[in-house]
Design an enzyme around this catalytic site. Structure first.
Site, PDB file in Angstrom:
ATOM      1  N   ILE A  42       0.817  -1.219   0.000  1.00 38.90           N
ATOM      2  CA  ILE A  42       0.000   0.000   0.000  1.00 38.90           C
ATOM      3  C   ILE A  42       0.857   1.280   0.000  1.00 38.90           C
ATOM      4  CG2 ILE A  42      -0.304   0.337   2.501  1.00 38.90           C
ATOM      5  CD1 ILE A  42      -3.345   0.565   1.914  1.00 38.90           C
ATOM      6  N   HIS A 110       5.547 -12.200   5.744  1.00 35.93           N
ATOM      7  CA  HIS A 110       5.506 -11.679   4.378  1.00 35.93           C
ATOM      8  C   HIS A 110       6.909 -11.380   3.881  1.00 35.93           C
ATOM      9  CE1 HIS A 110       5.110  -8.264   7.136  1.00 35.93           C
ATOM     10  NE2 HIS A 110       5.793  -7.554   6.245  1.00 35.93           N
ATOM     11  N   HIS A 112       8.817  -8.868   1.211  1.00 35.88           N
ATOM     12  CA  HIS A 112       8.755  -7.732   0.292  1.00 35.88           C
ATOM     13  C   HIS A 112       9.521  -8.111  -0.977  1.00 35.88           C
ATOM     14  CE1 HIS A 112       7.626  -4.594   3.375  1.00 35.88           C
ATOM     15  NE2 HIS A 112       8.094  -5.534   4.174  1.00 35.88           N
TER      16      HIS A 112
END
Ligand code: 5GP
Ligand code: ZN
Length: 145
Positions: A42, A110, A112
């Site tokens: 985001i 997660h 990146h």
């Protein structure tokens, strides 16, 4: 030792990435398979910055099941190649943040995937240090075995 905030008290049902997996929160998905999904970050560091997450909830690298991590890394590779081929990326960084001390802010594993260009504005976040006499051997002994 300073007391850290107990971010991990966030229950799984309140995890924003679990909500993204479930489709309860919107995301710009770019890839998915049985074990992972990938979507745009985001607040991208560069054009195309995406996150690969495991569909299974785990807090971070310390806790993720090996097979979930393996699937996430393979998905990150797939996405990196797509960034090269479709966005013209000249390189890619994979980044994982584990615990607040290492910049983790969302407590669902997660990776990146950050496409890079020679002239992009990102800077190396660390300063390479000259180790002291015997320092490398000393820390290596602590880590070995
Ligand atoms: P961390 O700091 O934990 O390694 O990375 C968390 C990343 O998730 C940040 O880069 C942040 O911009 C991104 N992020 C946080 N909330 C959301 C969200 O609701 N949607 C998306 N797409 N990305 C998010
Ligand atoms: Zn989660």
């Amino acid at each position: 030792m300073p007391k850290s905030v107990d971010y991990f008290a966030v229950p799984e049902e309140d995890c924003i990435f679990c909500k993204i997996v479930a489709g309860e929160l919107p995301s710009d998905r770019v890839d998915e398979d049985e074990h992972t999904i990938a979507f745009m970050d985001i607040n991208p560091w560069t054009r195309g910055h995406a996150l690969v997450i495991s569909r299974n909830h785990s807090k971070n690298l310390y806790e993720v099941a090996d097979e979930d991590l393996e699937h996430a890394v393979v998905a990150a590779k797939r996405l990196a190649i797509r960034m090269r081929d479709r966005l013209g990326a000249e390189g890619v960084n994979l980044l994982n943040c584990c615990e607040p001390a290492a910049w983790q802010t969302v407590f669902h594993l997660h990776i990146h995937v950050i496409p890079r260009w020679q002239d992009d504005p990102l800077k190396l976040p660390g300063m390479p240090q000259q180790p002291g006499e015997g320092e490398l051997a000393e820390v290596a002994a602590e880590l070995r075995g």
